[in-house]
Design a protein around this motif. Sequence first.
Motif, PDB file in Angstrom:
ATOM      1  N   LYS A 179     -10.979  22.851   2.558  1.00 32.51           N
ATOM      2  CA  LYS A 179     -10.172  23.059   1.816  1.00 32.51           C
ATOM      3  C   LYS A 179      -8.854  23.109   3.646  1.00 32.51           C
ATOM      4  O   LYS A 179      -7.665  23.465   3.790  1.00 32.51           O
ATOM      5  N   VAL A 180      -9.740  23.066   4.953  1.00 32.84           N
ATOM      6  CA  VAL A 180      -9.353  23.457   6.286  1.00 32.84           C
ATOM      7  C   VAL A 180      -8.373  22.624   6.706  1.00 32.84           C
ATOM      8  O   VAL A 180      -7.132  22.907   6.884  1.00 32.84           O
ATOM      9  N   ARG A 181      -8.232  21.516   6.139  1.00 37.78           N
ATOM     10  CA  ARG A 181      -7.062  20.131   6.613  1.00 37.78           C
ATOM     11  C   ARG A 181      -6.216  20.689   6.091  1.00 37.78           C
ATOM     12  O   ARG A 181      -5.484  20.603   6.806  1.00 37.78           O
ATOM     13  N   ALA A 182      -5.733  21.067   4.694  1.00 35.13           N
ATOM     14  CA  ALA A 182      -4.667  20.796   4.029  1.00 35.13           C
ATOM     15  C   ALA A 182      -3.937  22.364   4.164  1.00 35.13           C
ATOM     16  O   ALA A 182      -3.035  22.498   4.942  1.00 35.13           O
ATOM     17  N   LEU A 183      -4.752  23.853   5.267  1.00 34.83           N
ATOM     18  CA  LEU A 183      -4.198  24.847   6.642  1.00 34.83           C
ATOM     19  C   LEU A 183      -4.204  24.199   7.450  1.00 34.83           C
ATOM     20  O   LEU A 183      -2.619  24.648   7.999  1.00 34.83           O
ATOM     21  N   LEU A 184      -4.556  23.278   8.045  1.00 32.80           N
ATOM     22  CA  LEU A 184      -3.917  22.898   9.265  1.00 32.80           C
ATOM     23  C   LEU A 184      -2.717  22.606   9.602  1.00 32.80           C
ATOM     24  O   LEU A 184      -1.973  22.165  10.205  1.00 32.80           O
ATOM     25  N   GLU A 185      -2.402  21.799   8.305  1.00 28.62           N
ATOM     26  CA  GLU A 185      -1.449  20.721   7.831  1.00 28.62           C
ATOM     27  C   GLU A 185      -0.684  21.328   8.292  1.00 28.62           C
ATOM     28  O   GLU A 185       1.054  21.792   8.234  1.00 28.62           O
ATOM     29  N   GLU A 186      -0.299  22.648   7.213  1.00 29.83           N
ATOM     30  CA  GLU A 186       0.342  23.754   7.170  1.00 29.83           C
ATOM     31  C   GLU A 186       0.870  24.296   8.096  1.00 29.83           C
ATOM     32  O   GLU A 186       2.357  24.425   8.846  1.00 29.83           O
ATOM     33  N   ASN A 187      -0.160  24.383   8.871  1.00 24.76           N
ATOM     34  CA  ASN A 187       0.429  25.035  10.092  1.00 24.76           C
ATOM     35  C   ASN A 187       1.196  24.686  11.203  1.00 24.76           C
ATOM     36  O   ASN A 187       2.082  24.678  13.060  1.00 24.76           O
ATOM     37  N   LYS A 188       1.814  23.374  10.741  1.00 22.53           N
ATOM     38  CA  LYS A 188       2.922  22.407  11.680  1.00 22.53           C
ATOM     39  C   LYS A 188       3.885  22.435  11.573  1.00 22.53           C
ATOM     40  O   LYS A 188       4.724  21.517  10.961  1.00 22.53           O
ATOM     41  N   LEU A 189       3.806  23.284  11.539  1.00 24.17           N
ATOM     42  CA  LEU A 189       5.479  23.836  11.327  1.00 24.17           C
ATOM     43  C   LEU A 189       6.316  23.292  12.353  1.00 24.17           C
ATOM     44  O   LEU A 189       7.773  23.271  12.278  1.00 24.17           O
ATOM     45  N   VAL A 190       6.458  23.198  13.524  1.00 23.63           N
ATOM     46  CA  VAL A 190       7.298  22.938  15.063  1.00 23.63           C
ATOM     47  C   VAL A 190       6.281  22.105  16.191  1.00 23.63           C
ATOM     48  O   VAL A 190       5.421  22.250  15.992  1.00 23.63           O
ATOM     49  N   VAL A 191       7.060  21.337  16.769  1.00 25.08           N
ATOM     50  CA  VAL A 191       6.515  20.373  17.680  1.00 25.08           C
ATOM     51  C   VAL A 191       6.546  21.622  18.840  1.00 25.08           C
ATOM     52  O   VAL A 191       7.026  22.601  18.880  1.00 25.08           O
ATOM     53  N   ASN A 192       5.442  20.808  19.656  1.00 26.93           N
ATOM     54  CA  ASN A 192       5.441  21.450  20.482  1.00 26.93           C
ATOM     55  C   ASN A 192       6.386  22.491  21.541  1.00 26.93           C
ATOM     56  O   ASN A 192       6.754  23.319  22.499  1.00 26.93           O
ATOM     57  N   ASP A 193       7.529  21.701  21.920  1.00 19.96           N
ATOM     58  CA  ASP A 193       8.728  21.642  22.378  1.00 19.96           C
ATOM     59  C   ASP A 193       9.540  22.645  22.014  1.00 19.96           C
ATOM     60  O   ASP A 193      10.037  23.995  22.179  1.00 19.96           O
ATOM     61  N   ASP A 194       9.250  23.115  20.467  1.00 21.91           N
ATOM     62  CA  ASP A 194      10.094  23.620  20.165  1.00 21.91           C
ATOM     63  C   ASP A 194       9.438  25.859  19.719  1.00 21.91           C
ATOM     64  O   ASP A 194       9.819  26.645  20.320  1.00 21.91           O
ATOM     65  N   TRP A 195       7.984  24.916  20.637  1.00 22.84           N
ATOM     66  CA  TRP A 195       7.115  26.081  20.486  1.00 22.84           C
ATOM     67  C   TRP A 195       7.647  26.691  22.083  1.00 22.84           C
ATOM     68  O   TRP A 195       7.263  28.085  22.609  1.00 22.84           O
ATOM     69  N   SER A 196       7.383  25.986  22.932  1.00 20.96           N
ATOM     70  CA  SER A 196       8.037  26.010  24.548  1.00 20.96           C
ATOM     71  C   SER A 196       9.559  26.932  24.097  1.00 20.96           C
ATOM     72  O   SER A 196       9.860  28.004  24.513  1.00 20.96           O
ATOM     73  N   SER A 197      10.863  26.656  23.350  1.00 25.73           N
ATOM     74  CA  SER A 197      11.392  26.833  23.364  1.00 25.73           C
ATOM     75  C   SER A 197      11.108  28.108  22.742  1.00 25.73           C
ATOM     76  O   SER A 197      12.145  29.325  23.168  1.00 25.73           O
ATOM     77  N   LEU A 198      10.239  28.820  21.776  1.00 21.67           N
ATOM     78  CA  LEU A 198      10.575  30.214  21.089  1.00 21.67           C
ATOM     79  C   LEU A 198       9.815  30.641  22.455  1.00 21.67           C
ATOM     80  O   LEU A 198      10.132  32.139  22.295  1.00 21.67           O
ATOM     81  N   GLN A 199       9.193  30.335  22.958  1.00 25.40           N
ATOM     82  CA  GLN A 199       8.549  31.233  24.530  1.00 25.40           C
ATOM     83  C   GLN A 199       9.719  31.612  25.045  1.00 25.40           C
ATOM     84  O   GLN A 199       9.914  32.717  25.858  1.00 25.40           O
ATOM     85  N   GLU A 200      10.585  30.474  25.531  1.00 27.58           N
ATOM     86  CA  GLU A 200      11.405  31.216  26.492  1.00 27.58           C
ATOM     87  C   GLU A 200      12.663  32.317  25.882  1.00 27.58           C
ATOM     88  O   GLU A 200      13.304  33.060  26.212  1.00 27.58           O
ATOM     89  N   VAL A 240      14.491  37.791  25.499  1.00 26.32           N
ATOM     90  CA  VAL A 240      14.163  38.938  25.207  1.00 26.32           C
ATOM     91  C   VAL A 240      13.590  40.196  25.961  1.00 26.32           C
ATOM     92  O   VAL A 240      14.168  41.659  25.619  1.00 26.32           O
ATOM     93  N   LEU A 241      12.217  40.208  26.092  1.00 21.17           N
ATOM     94  CA  LEU A 241      11.637  41.191  27.185  1.00 21.17           C
ATOM     95  C   LEU A 241      12.459  41.525  28.422  1.00 21.17           C
ATOM     96  O   LEU A 241      12.315  42.381  28.679  1.00 21.17           O
TER      97      LEU A 241
END
Length: 243
Positions: free
Chosen positions: A65-86, A91-92
Amino acid sequence: MAFYSIGEVAERCGINPVTLRAWQRRYGLLKPQRSEGGHRQFDEADIQRIEEIKRWVESGVPVGKVRALLEENKLVVNDDWSSLQEEMMAVLRHVRPARLRAAIMALGREHSADALIDHIFVPVRQRLSLDQNTARTMCSMLDGVLIDYAASCLAEARKKTGKEALLIGWDCEDRTRLWLEAWRLSQQGWHIDVLAEPLDAPRPELFPGQQLFLWTGKAPSRRQQEQLAHWREQGYTVAFHGS
């Protein structure tokens, strides 16, 4: 780009090569490249995926059942993660706990615990770990808000049906990460309690009949693996959580 053989990956991640081959062939969880000689070659992205698979399996999720869970966690692309980190860094820099708390709660409504921990909170904390007074101050503030948020998520998870477990830090120093990992487990159907102080030598005999998760913050050493096997032989329900 660095590549690693299946033997190197097995040693680094603490997983038998036979298991890695099964994850690839039987379950389609891994897609390593091949060398000219036909040997498997793994890169850092593959290793990160292996560690994520380990977390699911060690939390009790059937590997099928892990494969389905891994796919569910692909919510945004890497560039978007970088934007959210910034955005989190911005905020900090205001050094206002209330504003930071609101930002984290907003992220928690949009993304899974796995995604936030792995792609935002851990990378941002790593950036703040520089030996600078301002960065240390911001990191301390972030840690306080994260622990508070994780604790509230644990309390909320207890309102739902779940299994009881205790999370213990073993020979590690990152208390904030311990609470984040407790939150991760709580989102996988566990009612988690946390020993707030990591231990050099856990004693399962003090918690008879309880499910114990051990967090080391890194790949377990051979000594730790042998100790875990010994505890299991004695009948204790103990498992490593994460890498």
